[in-house]
Design an enzyme around this catalytic site. Structure first.
Site, PDB file in Angstrom:
ATOM      1  CG  ASN A 199     -37.331  66.263 -35.552  1.00  0.00           C
ATOM      2  OD1 ASN A 199     -36.160  66.394 -35.217  1.00  0.00           O
ATOM      3  ND2 ASN A 199     -37.787  66.596 -36.748  1.00  0.00           N
ATOM      4  CE  LYS A 234     -38.604  70.027 -36.504  1.00  0.00           C
ATOM      5  NZ  LYS A 234     -39.522  70.866 -37.262  1.00  0.00           N
ATOM      6  CG  HIS A 257     -38.067  66.620 -41.373  1.00  0.00           C
ATOM      7  ND1 HIS A 257     -38.107  67.964 -41.642  1.00  0.00           N
ATOM      8  CD2 HIS A 257     -38.865  66.422 -40.293  1.00  0.00           C
ATOM      9  CE1 HIS A 257     -38.895  68.550 -40.745  1.00  0.00           C
ATOM     10  NE2 HIS A 257     -39.358  67.634 -39.922  1.00  0.00           N
ATOM     11  CD  GLU A 312     -37.506  71.372 -40.262  1.00  0.00           C
ATOM     12  OE1 GLU A 312     -36.663  70.806 -39.553  1.00  0.00           O
ATOM     13  OE2 GLU A 312     -38.607  71.782 -39.812  1.00  0.00           O
ATOM     14  CD  GLU A 321     -43.117  65.672 -39.841  1.00  0.00           C
ATOM     15  OE1 GLU A 321     -43.289  65.689 -38.626  1.00  0.00           O
ATOM     16  OE2 GLU A 321     -42.097  66.132 -40.387  1.00  0.00           O
ATOM     17  N   GLY A 339     -43.959  73.579 -37.619  1.00  0.00           N
ATOM     18  CA  GLY A 339     -43.412  74.733 -36.905  1.00  0.00           C
ATOM     19  C   GLY A 339     -44.197  76.009 -37.114  1.00  0.00           C
ATOM     20  CB  SER A 376     -48.397  72.745 -35.495  1.00  0.00           C
ATOM     21  OG  SER A 376     -47.441  73.575 -36.114  1.00  0.00           O
TER      22      SER A 376
HETATM   23  P1  PGA Z   1     -43.467  70.753 -35.270  1.00  0.00           P
HETATM   24  O1  PGA Z   1     -42.426  69.867 -36.096  1.00  0.00           O
HETATM   25  O2  PGA Z   1     -44.196  69.831 -34.326  1.00  0.00           O
HETATM   26  O3  PGA Z   1     -42.646  71.775 -34.543  1.00  0.00           O
HETATM   27  O4  PGA Z   1     -44.403  71.372 -36.272  1.00  0.00           O
HETATM   28  C1  PGA Z   1     -42.737  68.573 -36.524  1.00  0.00           C
HETATM   29  C2  PGA Z   1     -41.602  68.012 -37.344  1.00  0.00           C
HETATM   30  O5  PGA Z   1     -41.005  68.741 -38.137  1.00  0.00           O
HETATM   31  O6  PGA Z   1     -41.275  66.818 -37.241  1.00  0.00           O
END
Ligand code: PGA
Length: 259
Positions: free
Chosen positions: A9, A11, A97, A99, A169, A175, A215
Site C-alpha cells: 500500500n 498510500k 482502511h 485512514e 490492521e 505507520g 509496521s
Molecule cells: P505500515 O502500513 O506498514 O506503514 O504500518 C500498513 C497499512 O496501513 O496498510
C-alpha cells in the site's frame, strides 16, 4: 485453497518518476527471485500511476487501487469509479482502511456501497479491520473487529464473500513502528476466521486469505507469517523500498513452504 499474498500500500507517496522506478525494481526482483505461483504480489499505487504501471507490467504482479467511488458514473467531481479502475488495469481495491475510516469519515454504509460496486465490477476488495489502542486497552479488540466484519460484510451472499481478501490492521500499529506480536496477531486472525465460520461455514472461512498489516517489515515478517492463520501481509512503509518488499514476499513463501 488459501492464497498467500503480499500487498504493498503505497498510500499518498511517490511522484511519477519514483513510482515508475519503484515498480520497475519490484517487478525485476520479483521475476528473478520469487516463485509467483506460490504468492500473489500486488501493489496499490496512487490512482495517477495505475495506467503507467499496467503498461510497464510484463509479469504476474497485480495492481490495485486505494479507493473507489460507490457511484457508477456522472456528476461526482473528484471521484473515480470501479469501471474506470478496471479499464486501467486494476484488479483489487483496498476498502475499510483505518485512514479512510478515520481521516475521511468512511462509515459502514459507505463501505457497503463500495464493496458492492467493486464486486459488481470484478474488483476484489481487500477489506481492512482493526482496533484502536484504546479499544485494545479496554480488552474490546475482538468485539470491535467482529462488529466491523458483521456491519461491513455480512450482508454479502457467500458467493460474493468468498471473493474477498481480509486484512487485520491494528490501528495502533499502522505507520508507528509498533507491531502486533505474533501471538496477538494470530489470536485475532483465528477469531476472525472463527467468526466468519459461524456465519458462512468452515469451508469458506478456511479458504479465506487474511493478511496482517501494521509496521510489518523484513525483521518481523517471518515470525508473523509462521502463525497458521496469517496468510500474508499488507505492507505500507516497507513497500516503498523494493528490496524490503520483495524480501518480505520471499519470507512468506519460505515460511509457508516449510510447513
Ligand atoms: P505500515 O502500513 O506498514 O506503514 O504500518 C500498513 C497499512 O496501513 O496498510
Amino acid at each position: 485453497m488459501r492464497k498467500h499474498i503480499i500487498a504493498g500500500n503505497w498510500k499518498m507517496n511517490t511522484e511519477l518518476g519514483e513510482a515508475l522506478a519503484l515498480f520497475t525494481e519490484v517487478k525485476t526482483m520479483a521475476k528473478a527471485e520469487v516463485d509467483l505461483s506460490q504468492v500473489d504480489i500486488m501493489v496499490f499505487p496512487p490512482f495517477t500511476y495505475l495506467f503507467s504501471l499496467k503498461q510497464l507490467n510484463d509479469t504476474a504482479l497485480l495492481i490495485g487501487a486505494q479507493n473507489v467511488s460507490w457511484e457508477d458514473k456522472g456528476a461526482f467531481t473528484g471521484e473515480v469509479s470501479a469501471r474506470m479502475l478496471r479499464s486501467v488495469g486494476a484488479t483489487h481495491v483496498i476498502l475499510g482502511h483505518s485512514e479512510r475510516r478515520e481521516v475521511f469519515g468512511e462509515d459502514n454504509s459507505m463501505l457497503i456501497k463500495k464493496i458492492n460496486v467493486a464486486l459488481e465490477n470484478s474488483l476484489t476488495p481487500v477489506f481492512c479491520v482493526g482496533e484502536t489502542a484504546a479499544e485494545r486497552e479496554a480488552g474490546k479488540q475482538i468485539d470491535v473487529i467482529c462488529k466491523q466484519l458483521k456491519d461491513g460484510l455480512f450482508q454479502l451472499e457467500a458467493d460474493s464473500f468468498k471473493k474477498l481478501v481480509l486484512a487485520y490492521e491494528p490501528v495502533w500499529a499502522i505507520g508507528t513502528g509498533l507491531t502486533a506480536s505474533p501471538g496477538q496477531a494470530q489470536e485475532i486472525h483465528a477469531a476472525i476466521r472463527s467468526f466468519i465460520s459461524g456465519h458462512y461455514g468452515d469451508a469458506l472461512a478456511g479458504d479465506l486469505t487474511i493478511l496482517y498489516g501494521g509496521s510489518c517489515n523484513t525483521k518481523n515478517a517471518a515470525e508473523l507469517f509462521r502463525e497458521p492463520d496469517i496468510d500474508g501481509g499488507l505492507i505500507g512503509g516497507a513497500s516503498l523500498k523494493a528490496r524490503d518488499f520483495i524480501d518480505i514476499a520471499k519470507t512468506l513463501t519460505a515460511v509457508k513452504n516449510r510447513k
